[in-house]
Scaffold this motif. Structure first.
Motif, PDB file in Angstrom:
ATOM      1  N   ILE B  45       0.853  -1.199   0.000  1.00 54.27           N
ATOM      2  CA  ILE B  45       0.000   0.000   0.000  1.00 54.27           C
ATOM      3  C   ILE B  45       0.885   1.245   0.000  1.00 54.27           C
ATOM      4  O   ILE B  45       0.640   2.207  -0.738  1.00 54.27           O
ATOM      5  N   VAL B  49       1.000   3.985  -2.989  1.00 47.38           N
ATOM      6  CA  VAL B  49       0.706   5.420  -2.823  1.00 47.38           C
ATOM      7  C   VAL B  49       1.824   6.238  -3.486  1.00 47.38           C
ATOM      8  O   VAL B  49       1.562   7.212  -4.211  1.00 47.38           O
ATOM      9  N   PHE B  61      -9.892   3.415  -2.962  1.00 44.95           N
ATOM     10  CA  PHE B  61     -10.163   2.463  -1.882  1.00 44.95           C
ATOM     11  C   PHE B  61     -11.627   2.043  -1.969  1.00 44.95           C
ATOM     12  O   PHE B  61     -12.523   2.875  -2.067  1.00 44.95           O
ATOM     13  N   THR B  88      -4.682   3.687   4.880  1.00 45.77           N
ATOM     14  CA  THR B  88      -4.500   4.207   3.519  1.00 45.77           C
ATOM     15  C   THR B  88      -4.678   5.726   3.502  1.00 45.77           C
ATOM     16  O   THR B  88      -3.906   6.444   2.855  1.00 45.77           O
ATOM     17  N   CYS B  92      -1.874   8.461   2.409  1.00 43.07           N
ATOM     18  CA  CYS B  92      -2.143   9.429   1.345  1.00 43.07           C
ATOM     19  C   CYS B  92      -1.964  10.850   1.860  1.00 43.07           C
ATOM     20  O   CYS B  92      -1.423  11.714   1.159  1.00 43.07           O
ATOM     21  N   VAL B 162      -6.933  -0.243  -3.762  1.00 45.08           N
ATOM     22  CA  VAL B 162      -7.015  -1.083  -2.560  1.00 45.08           C
ATOM     23  C   VAL B 162      -8.446  -1.584  -2.429  1.00 45.08           C
ATOM     24  O   VAL B 162      -9.374  -0.785  -2.305  1.00 45.08           O
TER      25      VAL B 162
END
Lengths: 213, 261
Positions: B45, B49, B61, B88, B92, B162
């Motif tokens: 992940i 990103v 997501f 996540t 981000c 994701v």
């Protein structure tokens, strides 16, 4: 809203309701069973109220989307009358919500179900497309899946079973041994996780759903 | 007296209560808990990103068209997915990537997902990155969900995709669409029947209960980790029953009557 009402009260209610539902499962008693049944009825009522609230929220959300982006109008102006029609037929035409009426069933069978059937058949083609384009053997799990899937698919094709009769028992073995074993393992894991989440909730330690602002 | 046919359920429940109490107590007292191994999909992940920023494409997501269930035995998947969402969002926010969240069809999930995202942005000190327009609700049907998600990939691009949580056949179209538009797929479900699709179409897979472990690992919450340890106790118990049952059946004991207790 006070901290007690926002945080403590839901935990107390969850604990009481959880215990009231759990205990009659193991210790049947007329009173406990009656309490459990009553709570079940209330769960249905609350669920239906949330669906109604969801309808309001969804309509509001779509309205805001339309205000932000006028090009959405084509979709919303098409779907909104259909929603109104279904609500009218489902709730007003045969009050109170007789969904077995001929009119509602016609809409369900000829519009909704036809669309769902089309959709459910589409992933099949996507699967084959993905198998060709996206599938990369990056791990042992992916290799096992490829091998098992290939052998089982070949077993389903009469020509291959005619040419290679050994595919028949191999295909059956894949379905009945690794597939069932893996499936049961996954089901047990899901069940145990649900028990742990339930116990954590009863103990007031499952904060994921109540601590968000 | 205990209802006939529930003796073994009761024993398992008592065992699980003891295990949950033991590990939760350890977690709350700050004692050392069993370590969760590094999960490649979680590391991916972070990688994804960064990739999205390099490609100038958004991160997506999604937790399934039906991924907001809070009332079934699948609830644990919803909670794990929410933890991964939080992770996540934080990544981000930290690295400066745009995140588009596809909200599940369950309307009760809307405030939950929004709240988790808002909290995560706040935790990273970047509340201004929260964009309501990037939290998309596509209605209560997998038909609209999959097509809307795939359409978003096509219109706005995808750097990292994701997809974790409760997935049915609705996972196939978005995974394939993401692949077509060049996205890095990271995801998985604990639903056995759909594990094949994720195994086929993801670059980094969370296989089965790895989803729970991943959720706990990224949660920064020792209580979540204690839950994973408690589940292990339950699994050992089931394994023990399996072995004892096999041995007893081999010597001619009728296990059916024992498990019917």
């Amino acid at each position: 809203m006070s901290e007690f009402v926002r945080r403590e009260l839901p935990l107390v209610l969850i604990f009481i309701c959880g215990i009231a539902v759990l205990v009659p499962f193991f210790f049947p008693h007329p009173f406990l069973n009656a309490v459990k049944a009553e709570l079940g009825n209330w769960a249905v009522i609350i669920r239906n109220v949330t669906i109604f609230l969801g309808l309001i929220y969804m309509s509001f959300s779509q309205w805001r989307s339309l205000q932000r982006d006028k090009s959405m109008g084509g979709y919303i102006y098409f779907v909104a009358p259909y929603l109104a029609l279904v609500l009218f037929v489902g709730t007003a035409l045969a009050f109170p919500g007789y969904i077995n009426s001929a009119q509602y069933q016609w809409l369900y069978q000829n519009v909704y179900r036809a669309q769902v059937s089309m959709y459910v058949s589409l992933p099949l083609f996507y699967c084959y497309s993905a198998a060709y384009r996206a599938f990369t053997v990056r791990s042992i799990e992916a290799f096992a899946l490829m091998l098992g899937g290939m052998l089982y698919t070949l077993r389903q094709i009469p020509l291959f079973t005619y040419l290679f009769p050994v595919l028949l028992p191999i295909g059956e073995w894949i379905m009945l041994v690794p597939n069932v074993g893996g499936g049961r393992g996954a089901t047990i894991a899901v069940g145990l996780a649900a028990i742990v989440v339930g116990l954590r909730t009863l103990a007031g330690r499952e904060v994921t759903t109540i601590e968000v602002r | 007296m205990i209802r006939t046919g529930t003796y073994w359920d009761f024993i398992l429940l008592v065992l699980m209560i003891a295990a949950v109490y033991y590990y939760m107590d350890k977690a709350l007292k700050g004692k050392e808990l069993p370590r969760i191994r590094t999960i490649p999909a979680v590391e991916a992940i972070y990688e994804g990103v960064g990739r999205s920023i390099e490609l100038d494409k958004p991160v997506h997501f999604a937790m399934g068209a039906s991924g907001g269930q809070l009332h079934t035995s699948l609830v644990s998947m919803t909670l794990a997915a929410l933890m991964i969402l939080r992770h996540t969002v934080k990544l981000c926010a930290r690295l400066g990537s745009r995140l588009i969240i596809h909200i599940p069809g369950q309307t009760e999930a809307i405030p939950l997902v929004e709240g988790i995202a808002r909290d995560a942005y706040l935790e990273e000190g970047k509340p201004e990155m929260l964009r309501r327009d990037d939290m998309r609700y596509h209605g209560y049907a997998s038909t609209s969900f999959t097509q809307a998600v795939a359409g978003t990939y096509a219109r706005e691009g995808v750097g990292l995709n994701v997809m974790v949580g409760i997935w049915y056949t609705d996972c196939v179209m978005p995974l394939e669409a993401s692949k077509i538009y060049g996205g890095l797929n990271v995801g998985g479900t604990a639903r056995w029947i759909m594990a094949y699709a994720f195994a086929m179409m993801t670059d980094y897979l969370l296989l089965g209960e790895e989803l729970y472990a991943a959720g706990a690992a990224v949660s920064d919450n020792p209580v979540m980790v204690s839950g994973i340890a408690s589940e292990e106790i339950g699994k050992y118990f089931v394994l023990l029953l399996l072995i004892v049952g096999l041995v007893l059946m081999a010597v001619g004991v009728n296990m059916g009557s024992i498990f019917a207790m």
